[in-house]
Design an enzyme around this catalytic site. Structure first.
Site, PDB file in Angstrom:
ATOM      1  N   ASP A  43       0.822  -1.176   0.044  1.00  0.00           N
ATOM      2  CA  ASP A  43       0.035   0.038  -0.055  1.00  0.00           C
ATOM      3  C   ASP A  43       0.941   1.249   0.049  1.00  0.00           C
ATOM      4  O   ASP A  43       0.783   2.118   0.919  1.00  0.00           O
ATOM      5  CB  ASP A  43      -0.733   0.012   1.176  1.00  0.00           C
ATOM      6  CG  ASP A  43      -1.721  -1.370   1.337  1.00  0.00           C
ATOM      7  OD1 ASP A  43      -2.165  -1.730   0.289  1.00  0.00           O
ATOM      8  OD2 ASP A  43      -2.151  -1.648   2.544  1.00  0.00           O
ATOM      9  N   GLU A 229     -11.198  -1.361  -4.362  1.00  0.00           N
ATOM     10  CA  GLU A 229     -10.585  -0.702  -3.047  1.00  0.00           C
ATOM     11  C   GLU A 229      -9.312  -0.006  -3.573  1.00  0.00           C
ATOM     12  O   GLU A 229      -9.052   0.278  -4.705  1.00  0.00           O
ATOM     13  CB  GLU A 229      -9.984  -1.850  -2.109  1.00  0.00           C
ATOM     14  CG  GLU A 229      -9.121  -2.736  -2.767  1.00  0.00           C
ATOM     15  CD  GLU A 229      -8.823  -3.759  -1.539  1.00  0.00           C
ATOM     16  OE1 GLU A 229      -9.241  -4.277  -0.667  1.00  0.00           O
ATOM     17  OE2 GLU A 229      -7.573  -4.458  -1.966  1.00  0.00           O
TER      18      GLU A 229
END
Length: 360
Positions: A43, A229
């Site tokens: 991420d 997402e």
């Protein structure tokens, strides 16, 4: 004999000079090139400010969840990680800290992150924000608020499951964009969608949420769990894009899709004003499961770069590393990310980047 020795000595000096010259040339050349991956982790988030690049990541050690920030003069050199916040022992955000993002809004820094009480199953995730005490991104932060990502009168937190929240300035108005569930559930095998809502300030969602994307395309479905997402906003020449991740983050089929706001003056709160395209970035045999990207520019602002993670191995799991590569734009104004570049391929550093070392 002396002449022979002199010749040997001169030959020795010459060989050493050649060796030193080659080493110096290699060192000089290394200033201008790099190879992926540039770091360990998932991420990846990067933001450029006043000539420096800051990255933000979560971590866990000795049963403590925390967030770190780094500082570097080069986008391809990850700086030393500094822990700037540790999750509390108890409370809604005491565990499972995921995907923090660092943003400068006004004269403060804000870190948006997801967290929960426990997991697996990851059914408690909510979104929160930290605020810097001063104007130093590596300084102290305070817990500002949990963000209200949907009303749920049955839930003690009075809000609905959400992760990967990012703030976005669109048409001079602030919005929150995130990945969430339609309603809270007792299983994390629940489909995820992208939502948007108005913000009245960096820590307050002031309007109702609007669903703008669901995993409804063939390239978004077919795996263990359909999801959207990791939304990230990318803007260029008055065009606004949301680049997001789809399929499963633990599988090699993880990839990127994209939404584009049809008109620069169109309301982002109307789902009909967004068009979907994808996949816009997908893995290959050498770089697996690419996703959760963020974006920055080269030190001289002449190039655009994508910062993303990939899986280290084919089998399911979350062992990942971080990569960077340059991307271009097509005649319609859409970003063109190309294909993920393998580790064996040497890349030129971003324009204006000499691979300077990080600053503390």
């Amino acid at each position: 004999m002396r002449k022979c020795m002199n010749k040997v000595f001169r030959l020795f000096l010459f060989c050493n000079l050649i060796t030193l010259s080659i080493c110096y040339a290699q060192q000089e050349q290394s200033k201008y090139v790099f190879n992926n991956p540039i770091g360990d982790g998932a991420d990846p988030w990067i933001v450029k400010h006043d000539g420096y690049y800051y990255t933000c990541q979560s971590g866990r050690r000795n049963n403590e969840s925390y967030i770190t920030v780094t500082k570097s003069a080069s986008p391809t050199v990850i700086g030393k990680r500094k822990r700037i916040w540790t999750a509390p022992k108890k409370g809604w955000n005491s565990d499972c800290v995921w995907a923090p993002e660092l943003h400068r809004i006004g004269n403060k820094w804000y870190i948006y992150y997801a967290a929960g009480i426990s997991g697996p199953p990851y059914i408690h995730q909510r979104s929160g924000v930290l605020e810097s005490v001063g104007d130093d991104p590596l300084g102290a932060y305070i817990e500002k608020s949990i963000l209200k990502t949907g009303d749920d009168p049955k839930d003690p937190l009075k809000t609905i499951w959400s992760i990967d929240l990012t703030p976005a300035l669109i048409n001079n108005k602030w919005y929150a964009i995130w990945s969430g569930w339609e309603k809270n559930a007792s299983t994390d095998k629940t489909s995820q969608h992208l939502y948007i809502a108005k913000m009245s300030n960096p820590w307050t969602i002031s309007g109702p949420r609007v669903k703008i994307s669901s995993p409804d395309q063939a390239w978004e479905t077919g795996g263990e769990l359909d999801l959207n997402e990791g939304p990230q906003v990318l803007q260029k020449n008055r065009n606004t894009f949301i680049v997001y991740s789809t399929r499963e983050s633990w599988l090699a089929t993880y990839r990127l899709g994209m939404l584009r706001l049809k008109d620069s003056k169109a309301s982002p709160l109307d789902p009909n004003n967004w068009t979907k395209k994808g996949p816009v970035f997908i893995g290959n045999k050498e770089v697996l499961g690419v996703g959760h990207a963020s974006f920055t520019t080269s030190p001289d602002d002449k190039e655009d770069w994508i910062f993303y993670h990939s899986k280290k191995e084919e089998k399911p799991g979350w062992s990942r590393d971080m990569r960077m590569q340059k991307f271009e734009w097509d005649v319609n104004g859409d970003p063109v990310f190309g294909m993920p570049i393998p580790t064996r391929v040497t890349l030129k550093r971003p324009s204006g980047d000499l691979g300077k070392q990080n600053r503390p």
